[in-house]
Scaffold this active site. Structure first.
Site, PDB file in Angstrom:
ATOM      1  N   SER A 130      41.090  40.316  40.309  1.00  0.00           N
ATOM      2  CA  SER A 130      41.243  41.320  41.585  1.00  0.00           C
ATOM      3  C   SER A 130      40.763  40.699  42.978  1.00  0.00           C
ATOM      4  CB  SER A 130      40.123  42.351  40.938  1.00  0.00           C
ATOM      5  OG  SER A 130      38.806  41.914  41.242  1.00  0.00           O
ATOM      6  N   ASP A 131      41.488  41.207  43.945  1.00  0.00           N
ATOM      7  CA  ASP A 131      40.605  41.160  45.116  1.00  0.00           C
ATOM      8  C   ASP A 131      39.196  41.457  45.071  1.00  0.00           C
ATOM      9  OD1 ASP A 131      39.899  40.281  47.465  1.00  0.00           O
ATOM     10  OD2 ASP A 131      41.720  41.062  48.697  1.00  0.00           O
ATOM     11  N   TRP A 132      38.381  41.161  45.839  1.00  0.00           N
ATOM     12  CA  TRP A 132      36.855  41.295  45.757  1.00  0.00           C
ATOM     13  C   TRP A 132      36.676  42.811  45.824  1.00  0.00           C
ATOM     14  CZ3 TRP A 132      38.261  37.129  44.038  1.00  0.00           C
ATOM     15  CH2 TRP A 132      37.404  35.989  43.628  1.00  0.00           C
TER      16      TRP A 132
END
Ligand code: BGC
Length: 815
Positions: A222-224
């Site tokens: 996932s993106d952060w």
């Protein structure tokens, strides 16, 4: 290791142990598991360098040109070599996974992360992405194709719902990711945004086409902070939620599996993929030194210098460049960016470079002993104050250049004290009981007058100057965007009168740590600004006396940064006035543009030459001087169309309406949008001049080709100038009378060639079968229309030198 071994490992783990592996152990690490000898996997941003696990200015990194400058290379071999440098940096810093390349597109020049993306074109972006991935992964370091998909602007990026047709997604925005998977990328990062109503971390596009049709066997990370729910992403093809250890997975996911809301085999598939990644990066063994090409710092600097020069794009030249040092006795180097260039864009991609060669230093080094170099900074370009650094601050405790960082407990007792080199502290160590971060410095004011000092971050902050409180307040967090909270928090400013000849003043900034207020604390100080009119007048005086004027203009960190889009394309702070005034007194004026993306240049036809240096990385000035004085050709070509003005630009919308951002232009992005609008930009995609001239003598292209097969266009050209050079030959395709909607013409391939003065050379441009296909929404499949296509050969999307026709025949039925 193979899948059977991974499955044996999976069989040894409890559900809790498996789920623990699916969320980060820390901000930058995926969890390990002692029982199966799996160590933690370390990740780091990317893409312009490898920062390592911490934002720590004491551990600097090699800073590469930003992606738009790499897109301007039109040289995949060089991009691959730079990928090798990223791998070497990763190994040096104990990093297994580099969070790069960014494969989103320059859909609009207003995109805040435009600098971090290669180009406006899916084909050129895919080729560059694939090259970088090959370069990184050849050394056992993982690359990450991000941000899947349609994360092409920043406004409301955590929530925006991009609306795009299936065909637009397939042909434009997914295409670079398809190329990345073909190149064997080991991770794909799912973006924050939604597409057609579904958030990307739960999106069916992670299954199809990514893992199914394309056969991606790696990890979807996932993106952060982009995983916001338990079940959706767990049932979808998201594998790893970063960062951790807090996440919506963990215990909630264990429960969801136990209650049958998420099948355990979905968890097993994610774990299997993580094991595959671990095996690829060597995480089933203790960390050891890997075999990597030897790259000393001299070697690194030479490569970065070559890349900075090779990516620079000469937009126009009235015969002024290259400058001949033997004909110069005085050169004026003008502009604030000449002494303080922007070498990289803002946001998570940022690194602390080991050293920076400024344009001024580069020119001085080249002309040393030959010509006098005078510098006039001109007016301030509207940049926010810089963080305290070693240039005008000392640590009040040790006296060494820099600042003192302290962490205090609630009673004010010191828990940690460190000498640091920067007033920008993003992730300081926080011992147990940490309550306040304090950054203090003895500031030596070089100018008398009203200084602007500031402290950035969220929560309660105070700032004192020699014991007097000039700022005290509570500044609540207004956004969840990590790029703002953890990297670029707003700076609260106050003014104070300082005297230059006096003893240094003692600045003390404090920020109380409360949950949710991020870890970033930034202290800034800026001297009184010179009045713009006298600053321009001083520059004009310097230019009038000089044999040539080099004016460096550019954008600021507020213009081009992650977490927000640009509001306009103009150069801030009277820089246009500066260029006009200098060019009016010196016809031998070169304007060097230091930006990651397009800017308006209303003076472009009134100056001797315009050269783009982009965000060129740490060797900025060295590469620039090589080009200005003719040691290197400006080798770059535009990876993106540069418009005349924002008002004229066909695709500019970045602000969602009721949460939705409609990609209404469909397939028509970049040069295709300008062609469809029937408007001429200032400079077309593909444009760039070298230091020689070329004649396109003959083109040999097949008259008939079979659908689904590649073909080659051979172009014979002659170097008609006086020096050796490199030319980028481009092929475009059109399909008049098509049964489906098509761009007016579109980019299909290129080849770069070199030739000595007077010599001929043949460029062989391979056109891949994908250049002719289109996505049929009715058939849910790729299709290639048989029949005639126009083939065009040129120097840019708007400068065509040859046109012909190729007929595509149906593939014979072999049944
Ligand atoms: C950015 C990513 C980056 C991540 C970790 C996010 O905000 O969008 O590109 O890799 O942070 O820093």
């Amino acid at each position: 290791m193979d899948d059977r071994t991974f499955d044996r490992h999976i069989g040894k783990l409890t559900l809790e142990q498996k789920v623990r592996l699916l969320t980060g152990a820390t901000t930058w690490r995926a969890a390990g598991e002692g029982g199966i000898a799996l160590r933690e996997i370390v990740m780091s941003d990317g893409p312009a360098g490898v920062r390592g696990e911490a934002w720590d200015e004491r551990r600097p990194s090699a800073l590469l040109p930003s992606a738009s400058a790499l897109g301007a290379l039109w040289d995949e071999a060089l991009v691959e070599e730079l990928g090798g440098l990223l791998a070497a940096e990763a190994v040096r810093k104990g990093v297994d996974v580099v969070l790069a390349p960014t494969l989103n597109l320059h859909r609009t020049p207003l995109g805040g992360r435009h600098f971090e993306c290669f180009s406006e074109d899916p084909e050129l972006t895919g080729r560059n992405g694939a090259a970088l991935i090959r370069g990184v992964q050849a050394h056992g370091v993982a690359a990450t194709a991000k941000h899947y998909v349609a994360n092409d602007s920043e406004t409301d990026r955590l929530t925006v719902d991009v609306r795009a047709s299936e065909r637009t997604l397939r042909e434009v925005y997914l295409a670079p990711f398809e190329a990345a998977v073909e190149a064997g990328v080991w991770l794909v990062m799912a973006g924050y945004n939604s597409v057609n109503g579904v958030t990307m971390t739960s999106h069916p596009l992670l299954d199809e086409p990514l893992k199914g049709e394309w056969g991606f066997d790696g990890v979807v990370v996932s993106d952060w902070g982009a995983v916001r729910f338990t079940e959706g992403p767990a049932r979808a093809a998201l594998d790893l939620a970063m960062p951790g250890p807090q996440s919506p997975w963990g215990a909630a996911l264990v429960q969801a599996v136990k209650e049958g809301r998420v099948p355990e085999k979905a968890v097993d598939d994610k774990v299997r993929r993580l094991f595959r990644l671990a095996d690829r990066v060597g995480a089933f063994a203790p960390r050891r030194r890997r075999h990597l090409p030897v790259r000393g710092s001299l070697n690194t600097r030479a490569l970065l210098r070559r890349a900075a020069a090779a990516g620079s794009v000469l937009l126009c030249n009235q015969g002024l460049l290259p400058l001949d040092p033997t004909e110069l006795s005085t050169v004026a180097v003008i502009g604030a960016h000449a002494a303080s260039p922007r070498t990289q864009g803002g946001g998570s991609a940022g690194v602390f470079p080991s050293a920076v060669v400024t344009p001024l230093a580069g020119v001085r080094a080249r002309l040393r002993g030959r010509a006098r170099v005078v510098h006039a900074p001109g007016p301030t370009p509207g940049a926010a104050a810089a963080p305290l650094g070693t240039d005008r601050c000392d640590d009040p405790r040790s006296g060494a250049p820099g600042v003192l960082l302290r962490v205090l407990d609630e009673s004010g007792r010191e828990l940690l004290a460190e000498h640091r080199l920067s007033g920008r502290q993003l992730e300081p160590d926080l011992p147990p009981g940490a309550h306040t971060v304090e950054i203090s410095a003895l500031l030596r004011p070089q100018r008398t007058g009203e200084w602007t000092v500031g402290v950035g971050g969220f929560g309660r902050m105070t700032l004192t100057v020699d014991g007097d409180t000039i700022l005290d307040g509570v500044f609540p967090r207004e956004t969840d965007d990590p790029a703002v909270v953890h990297v670029n928090p707003p700076v609260q400013q106050a003014r104070t009168e300082l005297t230059s000849k006096r003893r240094p003043v003692h600045l003390v900034a404090r920020r109380e740590l409360v949950p949710g207020c991020g870890r970033a604390t930034v202290v800034t100080a800026a001297p009184p600004e010179p009045d713009p009119e006298s600053a321009v007048a001083a520059a004009v005086e310097a230019a009038r006396e000089a044999d040539a004027a080099i004016v460096v203009v550019g954008t600021t960190e507020q213009d081009e940064t992650e977490g927000r889009d640009r509001g306009d394309l103009s150069l801030g702070g009277c820089q246009d006035d500066l260029v006009r005034a200098v060019a009016a007194v010196n016809p031998r004026t070169v304007v060097v543009v230091n930006s990651g993306g397009p800017v308006e240049m209303p003076w472009r036809n009134d100056v001797g030459a315009v050269l783009l240096m982009w965000f060129p990385g740490q060797e900025a000035g060295a590469g620039l001087a090589d080009v200005l004085f003719g040691l290197q050709e400006p080798g770059g070509r535009l990876p993106t169309t540069w418009g005349t003005s924002l008002a004229d630009t066909p695709v500019t919308r970045t602000r969602p309406a009721e949460g939705r951002l409609d990609y209404a232009e469909g397939l028509h992005v970049g040069h295709r949008a300008w062609l469809r609008a029937g408007r001429a930009p200032a400079f077309w995609f593909g444009h760039g001049l070298g230091y020689t001239t070329w004649e396109y003598e003959a083109v040999d292209a097949p008259a008939r080709v079979t659908a689904g097969e590649a073909f080659t266009v051979r172009v014979r050209l002659r170097n008609t100038g006086a020096r050796a050079g490199r030319e980028v030959v481009q092929v475009y395709v059109a399909r008049p009378g098509s049964a489906v909607e098509r761009p007016v013409r579109w980019f299909a391939g290129y080849a770069a060639v070199r030739a000595e003065a007077g010599r001929t050379v043949t460029a062989e441009v391979e056109v891949a079968p994908r250049a002719l296909r289109h996505w049929s929404e009715e058939e849910c499949a790729w299709s290639t229309e048989p029949g005639p296509y126009r083939l065009m050969v040129g120097r840019s999307a708007g400068d065509l030198r040859w046109e012909g026709e190729v007929t595509v025949e149906r593939r014979a039925c072999t049944g």
